[in-house]
Design a protein around this motif. Sequence first.
Motif, PDB file in Angstrom:
ATOM      1  N   LEU A 107       0.831  -1.204   0.000  1.00 50.46           N
ATOM      2  CA  LEU A 107       0.000   0.000   0.000  1.00 50.46           C
ATOM      3  C   LEU A 107       0.866   1.254   0.000  1.00 50.46           C
ATOM      4  N   THR A 111       0.633   4.123  -2.965  1.00 53.36           N
ATOM      5  CA  THR A 111       0.427   5.546  -2.676  1.00 53.36           C
ATOM      6  C   THR A 111       1.522   6.385  -3.328  1.00 53.36           C
ATOM      7  N   ARG A 127      -4.502  -2.792  -5.094  1.00 53.86           N
ATOM      8  CA  ARG A 127      -4.623  -1.945  -3.916  1.00 53.86           C
ATOM      9  C   ARG A 127      -5.880  -2.295  -3.124  1.00 53.86           C
ATOM     10  N   LEU A 131      -6.003  -3.242   0.855  1.00 53.30           N
ATOM     11  CA  LEU A 131      -6.875  -2.603   1.838  1.00 53.30           C
ATOM     12  C   LEU A 131      -7.712  -3.646   2.572  1.00 53.30           C
ATOM     13  N   TYR A 136      -9.714  -2.655   5.849  1.00 52.95           N
ATOM     14  CA  TYR A 136     -10.506  -1.544   5.310  1.00 52.95           C
ATOM     15  C   TYR A 136     -11.315  -2.058   4.117  1.00 52.95           C
ATOM     16  N   ASN A 139     -13.095   0.610   1.699  1.00 52.11           N
ATOM     17  CA  ASN A 139     -12.134   1.250   0.788  1.00 52.11           C
ATOM     18  C   ASN A 139     -11.723   0.280  -0.311  1.00 52.11           C
ATOM     19  N   VAL A 260      -4.894   5.454   6.538  1.00 53.97           N
ATOM     20  CA  VAL A 260      -6.053   5.241   5.663  1.00 53.97           C
ATOM     21  C   VAL A 260      -7.304   5.750   6.383  1.00 53.97           C
TER      22      VAL A 260
END
Length: 639
Positions: A107, A111, A127, A131, A136, A139, A260
């Motif tokens: 991740l 980014t 990605r 997540l 997450y 997301n 995040v």
Amino acid sequence: MNRLSSIGRGALLATLLAASSPAFSQAIVQQPTPNADRLSAQMRILATNPSDLAALIEAGRLSTRLGDPEAAVQFFARAEKVSPADPRVLAGRGSALLAMERPGEALRLFTAAERAGLAASYFAADRGLALDLLGYPTNAQRDYRLALANERDDEVVRRLALSLGITGDARAANQLLDPLLRLNDRAAWRVHACVLAMQGDVAGADKIAAAMLPGFGAQLAPFFRRLPSLAPADRAFAVHFGRLGTTPARIADARLAPAVTPLPRAEAPVAVAAAETAAPAKPARTRRPSARERRAAAAAARRETQARQREAEVAAARKAEADRVAQAAEAARAAEAARAAEAKRVADAARAAEAARTAQAAAAAEQARRAEAERLAEAQRAEQAARTAEAQRLAEAARLADAQRAAAAAAAEEARGAAADAPAQVASAPTPPVAAHSDAAAAAADTTLATIIRNLTIPATELGVAPLPTAAPAPGIAAAATTPAPVAPAPVAPKPEPAKPVPAKAEPKPEPTKAAAKEAKSAKGKAADDDAKTTAKAKAKAAKPDPAKQNPAREWVQVAGGANKADLPKEYRALAAKAPALKGRSAWTTPLRFTNRLLVGPFKTDDEAQAFVNTLKKQGVTGFTWTSEAGQKIEQLPK
């Protein structure tokens, strides 16, 4: 890592749960894939041009999809050398790390790639998985939908369905999977079983497992029962990688992820029935919820609160574990640095000690070589002096013997001359005086021989010694020293008066006696024999070859010595194997008291011999120069 072996179903559970991974699915189904063909094409391009950036990036992405992230990392490392600022390299490395179960690092790279200007749709599918693995899911669902909007991929559909199952939206997950289930996609059926298990429908999950893997469905029941009680991140690791429970490596990796912001859960759209246009709208009435509905809402609120508390506890535990792992890693690094420093110190000390020992040994060896060379040189000088003294002694003795023989020969010649004159005198004398005359001749001969021997002088130059420093003698004395004294004539007996002649009869003349004649003949024969022997010796000496001409003085290099002459060829071969300069040269020897010299040569000059000694020293063999005397026999050794 806590794989499925923790519940006794490791291999089988990995087979079921990793079905969403394309590399694992291909390994199970053994179906051909176009990714392998595309990778082969890229490898052909790289064989022609190893620095082709596009081929390196594509080869890395295809290696990741084929389940070889380690090779993918190598391709991206080569691509980074070609173009360090290309964001596609960052995204590709993130995908490879994700396949290696390191979503936090992945991740962070995604980014960085997005900040470098790369469109999120390029890496949205990977990605989204990162997540999900970090807890997450909402997301992640947004990134999955972004990837599907750009290109439809069955793998991304299965990932989105699993993510919806993690958040409890089984209906939406089943709607996504329905087209694939109708096509009898086995990977989609496995995802469907995991979604049912996460919602608590263990029986339905068991039925699917039994249908997909006959005879093994019952063995997966313990895993299906664990799924509903897991946190979102743990669920994602379980259904994607078949791992149950957290590990220090997972916690350490999670700390590397950037911050995040969780997205709110999207509400499902509500279908509203169409009202008739002619009917007037009725005002909505507020209905009071029933007790059952209130209890259900309270229970849902409690479950939500408990879920949040569990997530907070898990987060706190992750943070504590991460801190502990970081501290342990820091302590391990410090200990490793200390060990490395200590090892370096010990190694340096060992090298210094070894260097000192080597230098000391070299100095001792050099001193021993010098002492041996000095000893050999001293022995050579002593031997040379002894030979010189012995040669002088022998030469002096030979000269003295020759001088004595010459004096004896001269005395004998003189005696023969005196003996030759004796008969004439005896003939003219009466018989009685003859005997007296013979005795007087012998005495005169002895006196002459003694005088010659006594006055014999050998020059100092012939004896090989220097004359003594004395004052110059008077001319008369010198002449007396160098000239033999005159030989006094032997006394002659007085002649008797002759008798008066007798007229009647004359007395007969006396003749020489037989003894005197025999003695004179013997003396002449002996003199002839001595002359013959002297002539034969002179001829033999002239015919004998001169040793000095056969063995002149020459320059040699002595490399060794030994008492046993037969062992010298073997010793020379051993030295030649060590020193290449000895190869191709002949070995020679000559006696040295109770031993034998081992020589190499001869050399034209002493400088040439010394240069050869220096060459041998460089090759590890010691030696010294030596000069043989004229006439000294040098024997060549067999090879």
